[in-house]
Design a protein around this motif. Structure first.
Motif, PDB file in Angstrom:
ATOM      1  N   GLU A 145      -5.200  55.346 -30.178  1.00  0.00           N
ATOM      2  CA  GLU A 145      -5.268  55.811 -31.808  1.00  0.00           C
ATOM      3  C   GLU A 145      -6.590  56.146 -32.164  1.00  0.00           C
ATOM      4  OE1 GLU A 145      -3.403  52.239 -33.234  1.00  0.00           O
ATOM      5  OE2 GLU A 145      -1.565  52.797 -33.090  1.00  0.00           O
ATOM      6  N   ALA A 146      -6.572  57.072 -33.030  1.00  0.00           N
ATOM      7  CA  ALA A 146      -7.872  57.774 -33.525  1.00  0.00           C
ATOM      8  C   ALA A 146      -7.820  57.346 -35.060  1.00  0.00           C
ATOM      9  CB  ALA A 146      -8.434  58.857 -32.857  1.00  0.00           C
ATOM     10  N   ARG A 147      -9.002  57.047 -35.728  1.00  0.00           N
ATOM     11  CA  ARG A 147      -8.871  56.854 -37.236  1.00  0.00           C
ATOM     12  C   ARG A 147     -10.028  57.804 -37.702  1.00  0.00           C
ATOM     13  NH1 ARG A 147      -7.910  52.175 -34.760  1.00  0.00           N
ATOM     14  NH2 ARG A 147      -6.032  50.827 -35.530  1.00  0.00           N
ATOM     15  N   ASP A 149     -12.578  57.040 -39.140  1.00  0.00           N
ATOM     16  CA  ASP A 149     -13.969  56.358 -39.036  1.00  0.00           C
ATOM     17  C   ASP A 149     -14.260  55.872 -37.770  1.00  0.00           C
ATOM     18  OD1 ASP A 149     -12.062  54.431 -39.088  1.00  0.00           O
ATOM     19  OD2 ASP A 149     -13.397  53.047 -40.423  1.00  0.00           O
ATOM     20  N   GLU A 150     -13.309  56.161 -36.668  1.00  0.00           N
ATOM     21  CA  GLU A 150     -13.460  55.477 -35.368  1.00  0.00           C
ATOM     22  C   GLU A 150     -12.656  56.317 -34.417  1.00  0.00           C
ATOM     23  OE1 GLU A 150     -12.806  51.190 -33.304  1.00  0.00           O
ATOM     24  OE2 GLU A 150     -11.642  51.641 -34.653  1.00  0.00           O
ATOM     25  N   ALA A 151     -13.411  56.931 -33.385  1.00  0.00           N
ATOM     26  CA  ALA A 151     -12.740  57.689 -32.523  1.00  0.00           C
ATOM     27  C   ALA A 151     -11.909  56.913 -31.473  1.00  0.00           C
ATOM     28  CB  ALA A 151     -13.730  58.538 -31.729  1.00  0.00           C
ATOM     29  N   GLY A 152     -10.765  57.626 -31.033  1.00  0.00           N
ATOM     30  CA  GLY A 152     -10.187  56.673 -29.684  1.00  0.00           C
ATOM     31  C   GLY A 152     -10.791  56.903 -28.505  1.00  0.00           C
ATOM     32  N   GLU A 153     -10.730  55.811 -27.632  1.00  0.00           N
ATOM     33  CA  GLU A 153     -11.559  55.936 -26.425  1.00  0.00           C
ATOM     34  C   GLU A 153     -10.333  55.714 -25.267  1.00  0.00           C
ATOM     35  OE1 GLU A 153     -15.788  54.127 -26.474  1.00  0.00           O
ATOM     36  OE2 GLU A 153     -14.422  52.544 -27.175  1.00  0.00           O
ATOM     37  N   PRO A 154      -9.849  57.014 -24.476  1.00  0.00           N
ATOM     38  CA  PRO A 154      -8.804  56.794 -23.661  1.00  0.00           C
ATOM     39  C   PRO A 154      -9.587  56.095 -22.305  1.00  0.00           C
ATOM     40  CG  PRO A 154      -8.738  58.951 -24.668  1.00  0.00           C
ATOM     41  CD  PRO A 154      -9.859  58.267 -25.147  1.00  0.00           C
ATOM     42  N   THR A 155     -10.796  56.219 -21.985  1.00  0.00           N
ATOM     43  CA  THR A 155     -11.175  55.276 -20.995  1.00  0.00           C
ATOM     44  C   THR A 155     -12.519  54.683 -21.503  1.00  0.00           C
ATOM     45  OG1 THR A 155     -12.387  57.456 -20.129  1.00  0.00           O
ATOM     46  CG2 THR A 155     -10.350  57.002 -19.164  1.00  0.00           C
ATOM     47  N   PRO A 156     -12.266  53.545 -22.006  1.00  0.00           N
ATOM     48  CA  PRO A 156     -13.414  52.866 -22.462  1.00  0.00           C
ATOM     49  C   PRO A 156     -14.626  52.532 -21.626  1.00  0.00           C
ATOM     50  CG  PRO A 156     -11.640  51.328 -22.638  1.00  0.00           C
ATOM     51  CD  PRO A 156     -11.180  52.865 -22.441  1.00  0.00           C
ATOM     52  N   GLU A 157     -14.139  52.355 -20.330  1.00  0.00           N
ATOM     53  CA  GLU A 157     -15.072  52.144 -19.135  1.00  0.00           C
ATOM     54  C   GLU A 157     -15.803  53.035 -19.103  1.00  0.00           C
ATOM     55  OE1 GLU A 157     -11.018  52.236 -17.405  1.00  0.00           O
ATOM     56  OE2 GLU A 157     -11.714  52.423 -19.331  1.00  0.00           O
ATOM     57  N   PRO A 217     -13.573  61.021 -25.735  1.00  0.00           N
ATOM     58  CA  PRO A 217     -13.056  60.480 -26.861  1.00  0.00           C
ATOM     59  C   PRO A 217     -12.227  61.285 -27.691  1.00  0.00           C
ATOM     60  CG  PRO A 217     -15.097  59.475 -26.772  1.00  0.00           C
ATOM     61  CD  PRO A 217     -14.985  60.968 -25.895  1.00  0.00           C
ATOM     62  N   VAL A 218     -11.094  60.639 -28.295  1.00  0.00           N
ATOM     63  CA  VAL A 218     -10.306  61.757 -29.470  1.00  0.00           C
ATOM     64  C   VAL A 218     -10.591  61.336 -30.747  1.00  0.00           C
ATOM     65  CG1 VAL A 218      -8.292  61.904 -27.618  1.00  0.00           C
ATOM     66  CG2 VAL A 218      -8.221  60.055 -29.063  1.00  0.00           C
ATOM     67  N   ILE A 219     -10.400  62.219 -31.562  1.00  0.00           N
ATOM     68  CA  ILE A 219     -10.584  62.195 -33.040  1.00  0.00           C
ATOM     69  C   ILE A 219      -9.199  63.036 -33.970  1.00  0.00           C
ATOM     70  CG2 ILE A 219     -12.976  62.059 -32.749  1.00  0.00           C
ATOM     71  CD1 ILE A 219     -13.270  65.262 -33.783  1.00  0.00           C
ATOM     72  N   PRO A 220      -9.162  62.426 -35.023  1.00  0.00           N
ATOM     73  CA  PRO A 220      -8.205  63.084 -35.598  1.00  0.00           C
ATOM     74  C   PRO A 220      -8.258  64.630 -36.161  1.00  0.00           C
ATOM     75  CG  PRO A 220      -8.486  60.952 -36.667  1.00  0.00           C
ATOM     76  CD  PRO A 220      -9.561  61.394 -35.806  1.00  0.00           C
ATOM     77  N   PRO A 223      -8.015  63.821 -40.849  1.00  0.00           N
ATOM     78  CA  PRO A 223      -8.362  62.307 -40.849  1.00  0.00           C
ATOM     79  C   PRO A 223      -7.577  61.403 -41.931  1.00  0.00           C
ATOM     80  CG  PRO A 223     -10.497  63.823 -41.123  1.00  0.00           C
ATOM     81  CD  PRO A 223      -9.048  64.604 -41.246  1.00  0.00           C
ATOM     82  N   GLY A 224      -6.591  62.148 -42.838  1.00  0.00           N
ATOM     83  CA  GLY A 224      -5.808  61.299 -43.656  1.00  0.00           C
ATOM     84  C   GLY A 224      -4.222  60.826 -42.922  1.00  0.00           C
ATOM     85  N   GLN A 225      -4.168  61.463 -41.814  1.00  0.00           N
ATOM     86  CA  GLN A 225      -2.882  61.171 -41.116  1.00  0.00           C
ATOM     87  C   GLN A 225      -3.302  60.462 -39.913  1.00  0.00           C
ATOM     88  OE1 GLN A 225       0.117  62.429 -42.538  1.00  0.00           O
ATOM     89  NE2 GLN A 225      -1.267  63.102 -44.234  1.00  0.00           N
ATOM     90  N   ALA A 226      -2.001  59.814 -39.583  1.00  0.00           N
ATOM     91  CA  ALA A 226      -2.072  59.101 -38.068  1.00  0.00           C
ATOM     92  C   ALA A 226      -2.145  59.737 -37.049  1.00  0.00           C
ATOM     93  CB  ALA A 226      -0.668  58.181 -38.120  1.00  0.00           C
ATOM     94  N   ALA A 227      -2.933  59.344 -36.048  1.00  0.00           N
ATOM     95  CA  ALA A 227      -3.195  60.201 -35.043  1.00  0.00           C
ATOM     96  C   ALA A 227      -3.100  59.480 -33.562  1.00  0.00           C
ATOM     97  CB  ALA A 227      -4.536  60.733 -35.121  1.00  0.00           C
ATOM     98  N   HIS A 228      -2.624  59.975 -32.637  1.00  0.00           N
ATOM     99  CA  HIS A 228      -2.600  58.990 -31.289  1.00  0.00           C
ATOM    100  C   HIS A 228      -2.270  60.086 -30.245  1.00  0.00           C
ATOM    101  CE1 HIS A 228       1.699  58.914 -32.449  1.00  0.00           C
ATOM    102  NE2 HIS A 228       1.894  59.234 -31.368  1.00  0.00           N
ATOM    103  N   ARG A 229      -2.894  59.566 -28.886  1.00  0.00           N
ATOM    104  CA  ARG A 229      -2.419  60.260 -27.743  1.00  0.00           C
ATOM    105  C   ARG A 229      -1.680  59.209 -26.818  1.00  0.00           C
ATOM    106  NH1 ARG A 229      -5.457  60.224 -22.718  1.00  0.00           N
ATOM    107  NH2 ARG A 229      -5.504  62.556 -21.604  1.00  0.00           N
ATOM    108  N   ASP A 230      -0.474  59.796 -26.305  1.00  0.00           N
ATOM    109  CA  ASP A 230       0.277  58.796 -25.520  1.00  0.00           C
ATOM    110  C   ASP A 230       0.411  59.382 -23.952  1.00  0.00           C
ATOM    111  OD1 ASP A 230       0.997  57.475 -27.775  1.00  0.00           O
ATOM    112  OD2 ASP A 230       2.898  58.441 -28.000  1.00  0.00           O
TER     113      ASP A 230
END
Length: 239
Positions: A145-147, A149-157, A217-220, A223-230
């Motif tokens: 999920e991306a917000r 104020d916060e990018a989503g990290e598919p591979t945080p490692e 990283p993924v970003i919306p 920014p006002g809508q839900a955002a995700h990568r499955d």
């Protein structure tokens, strides 16, 4: 269950250690038009649990996990629920601990879509390693999920190897997402290729012994809508 595979795909994996497959090609390889449970399969990503191990480090994603076994005859068995484990050598962020995640729902684990995907992987990876008599298979459902104020990290490692033999990453859905480019790297860090999984069924296949992989990283978009990568990640390891 048998599934078709492509000699060109196997040749690319042998030659380069990775292959990117577009949705149009992957749909054909999986005979996707016959997967009557695909809608339910994709919708199951709405029911993933929180990754509490990652949340403890200030990051966020959702996931479920299942383990299977495949023998030389190609039969794939759903194994009892068990933890996911990686050593620190492969996961500096979360290595050397047993991580228990919510199991993939039985209807999804045993359904046509996941079983077809697993059979495709067994045919593809088995052709590359015909000497392997038994495979340990792990299937991971991930939602990043991306917000605003916060990018989503598919591979945080970061750019990494998984500590297995082969990996499939299959896009299931992207909703209001930008970026998220899969990158492939040589052991010395050189980038060898990149590809953005943009449409359902876009896929990346990786020889984990030969190359490293990561995802930006993924970003919306909005920014006002839900955002995700499955994505579905499937790993195969001998033994």
């Amino acid at each position: 269950m048998n599934a078709p595979t492509s000699p060109d795909l196997r040749a690319a994996l042998r030659r380069n250690g990775y292959a990117f497959v577009t949705a149009d090609v992957m749909r054909g390889l999986l005979d996707a038009a016959t997967l009557d449970d695909w809608s339910a399969f994709a919708a199951s990503w709405n029911e993933l649990g929180d990754d509490a191990y990652l949340a403890a480090r200030g990051r966020h994603r959702r996931r479920r996990h299942a383990v299977f076994a495949a023998g030389a005859d190609g039969t794939i068995h759903h194994e009892p629920h068990q933890p996911h484990y990686q050593s620190l050598a492969y996961n500096a962020l979360q290595g050397d601990i047993e991580r228990w995640f919510e199991p993939v729902a039985p209807a999804i684990a045993d359904g046509a879509s996941l079983q077809r995907i697993l059979a495709f992987c067994r045919a593809s990876f088995g052709a590359l390693a015909p000497e392997v008599r038994q495979w340990r298979i792990e299937a991971h459902q991930f939602r990043i999920e991306a917000r605003a104020d916060e990018a989503g990290e598919p591979t945080p490692e970061g750019v990494h190897r998984d500590g297995v033999d082969y990996v499939l990453v299959l896009l299931v859905a992207r909703e209001n997402i930008e970026r998220g480019t899969t990158t492939i790297h040589a052991p010395d860090g050189r980038e060898l290729g990149q590809f953005t999984l943009a449409r359902p069924f876009d896929a990346a296949l990786v020889d984990d012994h030969r190359v490293f992989h990561g995802v930006t990283p993924v970003i919306p978009k909005d920014p006002g809508q839900a955002a995700h990568r499955d994505v579905l990640v499937v790993t195969f390891k001998a033994g």
